[in-house]
Design an enzyme around this catalytic site. Structure first.
Site, short mmCIF file in Angstrom:
data_model
loop_
_atom_site.label_atom_id
_atom_site.label_comp_id
_atom_site.label_asym_id
_atom_site.label_seq_id
_atom_site.Cartn_x
_atom_site.Cartn_y
_atom_site.Cartn_z
N ALA A 1 0.82 -1.21 0.00
CA ALA A 1 0.00 0.00 0.00
C ALA A 1 0.86 1.27 0.00
CB ALA A 1 -0.91 -0.01 1.22
N PRO A 2 0.45 2.32 -0.70
CA PRO A 2 -0.81 2.51 -1.44
C PRO A 2 -0.81 1.94 -2.86
CG PRO A 2 0.45 4.55 -1.48
CD PRO A 2 1.25 3.57 -0.65
N GLY A 3 0.23 1.21 -3.24
CA GLY A 3 0.13 0.48 -4.49
C GLY A 3 0.91 1.07 -5.65
N GLY A 4 1.75 2.07 -5.39
CA GLY A 4 2.51 2.71 -6.47
C GLY A 4 3.36 1.71 -7.24
N LYS A 5 4.16 0.94 -6.48
CA LYS A 5 5.08 0.02 -7.17
C LYS A 5 4.32 -1.16 -7.77
CE LYS A 5 8.78 1.57 -4.22
NZ LYS A 5 7.91 2.24 -3.20
N ASP B 1 -0.81 -6.17 2.36
CA ASP B 1 -0.49 -5.10 3.32
C ASP B 1 -1.27 -5.38 4.59
OD1 ASP B 1 0.97 -2.16 2.80
OD2 ASP B 1 -0.37 -2.19 4.54
N ASP C 1 -0.19 -9.96 7.53
CA ASP C 1 1.09 -9.56 8.10
C ASP C 1 2.21 -10.25 7.32
OD1 ASP C 1 3.34 -9.15 9.61
OD2 ASP C 1 2.45 -9.77 11.51
N ASP D 1 9.11 -3.88 -0.02
CA ASP D 1 9.31 -2.44 0.14
C ASP D 1 8.99 -2.18 1.61
OD1 ASP D 1 9.66 0.23 -0.37
OD2 ASP D 1 7.71 0.53 -1.33
N CYS E 1 12.84 3.41 1.76
CA CYS E 1 13.07 4.83 1.50
C CYS E 1 13.83 5.42 2.70
CB CYS E 1 11.78 5.58 1.20
SG CYS E 1 10.53 5.44 2.47
C1 LIG Z 1 6.93 1.85 2.29
S1 LIG Z 1 5.26 1.49 2.43
C2 LIG Z 1 4.96 0.63 0.93
C3 LIG Z 1 4.78 1.50 -0.27
C4 LIG Z 1 4.29 0.72 -1.49
N1 LIG Z 1 5.18 -0.37 -1.82
C5 LIG Z 1 4.13 1.59 -2.71
O1 LIG Z 1 5.00 1.63 -3.58
O2 LIG Z 1 3.08 2.25 -2.82
C6 LIG Z 1 5.26 0.23 3.61
C7 LIG Z 1 3.93 -0.47 3.79
O3 LIG Z 1 4.15 -1.57 4.68
C8 LIG Z 1 2.95 -1.81 5.35
N2 LIG Z 1 3.26 -2.70 6.50
C9 LIG Z 1 3.80 -2.34 7.70
N3 LIG Z 1 3.95 -3.44 8.47
C10 LIG Z 1 3.51 -4.49 7.73
C11 LIG Z 1 3.39 -5.88 7.97
N4 LIG Z 1 3.77 -6.42 9.14
N5 LIG Z 1 2.89 -6.66 7.00
C12 LIG Z 1 2.49 -6.13 5.81
N6 LIG Z 1 2.57 -4.82 5.54
C13 LIG Z 1 3.07 -4.01 6.48
C14 LIG Z 1 2.44 -0.44 5.70
O4 LIG Z 1 1.04 -0.47 5.94
C15 LIG Z 1 2.82 0.33 4.43
O5 LIG Z 1 1.72 0.40 3.57
#
Ligand SMILES: C[S@@+](CC[C@H](N)C(=O)[O-])C[C@H]1O[C@@H](n2cnc3c(N)ncnc32)[C@H](O)[C@@H]1O
Length: 431
Positions: free
Chosen positions: A254-258, A275, A301, A320, A373
């Site tokens: 999330a939010p799904g860009g990649k 996510d 998770d 990511d 990031c």
């Molecule tokens: C850096 S962001 C991802 C951005 C996404 N890849 C994009 O390009 O739009 C990290 C994401 O990890 C999720 N997250 C955090 N802990 C997590 C977990 N234990 N399992 C799955 N997702 C998790 C967060 O909700 C967040 O959306």
């Protein structure tokens, strides 16, 4: 409600209650009627948070006694009053008058006199006051001490450039949807619409706008021709190099860009977007719908695959990972305020766990892309080096590129380098 009142309310939530700017700004801006008012409120919120340590030092210097906790909105007015006179082209008299008026709008007419006095005292002696607060590095560089310490240790030669880049406004970068048209064709459409733009270097679908603009003004945005995404984030789909028919897991999607970029780049793949945050997963759904792309969305998770994995291995995994976001402070200046020193070790532990439990889900010969990031080695090369030492069926696939810097393992882009956000990538191959 007017722009300064709205901005003070938002800032009080971030500074007083630890809320994230991204989570609370949009609904407050929606209450403002004119485009100009919304743009001004947004500029003040971002600007105050960008320069908060310096502005806070000035407010402290100018107040004879600190304000009460319940008056976080009044303190926010003082901060945004100072922001206008130091960093914006608002004439001084208008900044003072309008900020005093905002105190009344907040239902605190008693604060009007205080706002007036503080701003006028600043204006009477601004050069001297700035010189005084800038003696302190935290104020002058507008970063908390603990973060400066981490940057200096990790990047003894580059930390000043990092801090400077973090305090600048980021460019607005678009990703052209390759399913609709090539980048050059969209650049011509932008030109016809009077929007100045150029191709982003190092990425195939990136376009840098000369001036940020509302997405509604972008031709074809609602139809999915284009999305907003920094160039550094656009490298993920390129590096993942997905082939037709492959099964791909985006483990923190999330939010799904990649995820969207991967789907745009290669038809006929099976992508699972996972996510743990249900509300954020809804945004993946919205983005994929707008772009007319399909994926399997799972709320789960990443550190506990047993709860959601169907047992079929993946050809590609993108992790990511949740991280300190120290590479994107220019886009999210509230990170300077909301992040705590203890967060780093906790995040590194979570990232390490995710790497370990997701690795068995990758097919032999498959590729795992680890991304953050962050610009902190604890979350990046140290993490990957440790993983490679422990995991006998993993090897690094070196990234041969003209962007970023090679590290002991993986490649690091520092904020502002090649015009990009700070990002880290490591490609891991399963033997
Ligand atoms: C850096 S962001 C991802 C951005 C996404 N890849 C994009 O390009 O739009 C990290 C994401 O990890 C999720 N997250 C955090 N802990 C997590 C977990 N234990 N399992 C799955 N997702 C998790 C967060 O909700 C967040 O959306």
């Amino acid at each position: 409600m007017k722009s300064r009142t709205a901005a003070a309310k938002v800032l009080a939530q971030v500074l007083g209650k630890g809320r994230s700017l991204g989570g609370i700004l949009a609904p407050v801006l929606a209450q403002l009627r004119k485009d100009g008012e919304r743009a001004l409120a947004q500029e003040m919120c971002y600007g105050v948070l960008r320069w908060y340590p310096r502005l806070a030092a000035l407010v402290e210097r100018l107040l004879s006694k600190p304000l009460k906790e319940r008056d976080a909105d009044v303190r926010s007015l003082l901060l945004l009053g100072l922001y206008q006179v130091i960093y914006m082209r608002v004439p001084d008299h208008a900044a003072v008058t309008e900020t005093v008026a905002a105190a009344r709008d907040l239902g605190k007419p008693w604060a009007g006199g205080l706002v007036n006095a503080v701003l006028r005292n600043y204006l009477r002696d601004s050069a001297h006051l700035l010189e005084e607060v800038d003696q302190n590095e935290v104020a002058a560089l507008a970063h908390p001490a603990w973060l400066l310490e981490l940057f200096k240790n990790a990047w003894p030669h580059a930390w000043q450039a990092i801090v400077t880049a973090n305090n600048q406004r980021p460019p607005m970068v678009l990703r052209v949807n390759a399913r609709h048209r090539a980048r050059d064709a969209y650049l011509r459409i932008l030109e016809d619409a009077g929007i100045a733009a150029c191709p982003a270097p190092h990425v195939s679908h990136g376009v840098i706008l000369e001036q940020p603009t509302d997405v509604e003004r972008l031709p074809g945005f609602d139809e999915g021709w284009v999305s907003v995404q920094d160039s550094a984030a656009q490298l993920a789909a390129q590096l993942l190099d997905v082939q037709p028919g492959q099964r791909v897991l985006d483990a923190c999607a999330a939010p799904g860009g990649k995820a969207a970029h991967i789907l745009e780049s290669q038809a006929g793949i099976e992508l699972t977007a996972l996510d743990s945050d249900a509300a954020r997963l809804k945004r993946v759904d919205g983005n994929l719908r707008r772009l007319q792309l399909q994926a399997r969305l799972i709320e789960g998770d990443a550190a506990q695959p047993a709860a959601w994995w169907d047992g079929v291995m993946y050809d590609r995994i993108l992790l990511d990972a949740p991280c300190s976001a120290t590479g994107v402070i220019r886009r999210h200046p509230d990170i300077k305020i909301l992040r705590r020193p203890d967060d780093i070790a906790a995040l590194a532990e979570l990232q390490g766990r995710m790497l370990q439990v997701l690795w068995p889900l990758l097919k032999p010969g498959g590729m795992f892309l680890y991304a953050t990031c962050s610009i902190l080695p604890q979350e990046n090369e140290q993490q990957i080096t440790r993983f490679l030492t422990a995991q006998t069926d993993a090897c690094e696939k070196a990234i041969d590129a003209s962007w970023g810097n090679p590290r002991g393992a993986g490649r690091q882009i520092l904020p502002g380098e090649n015009g990009m956000d700070g990002f880290y990538y490591a490609c891991l191959q399963k033997l």
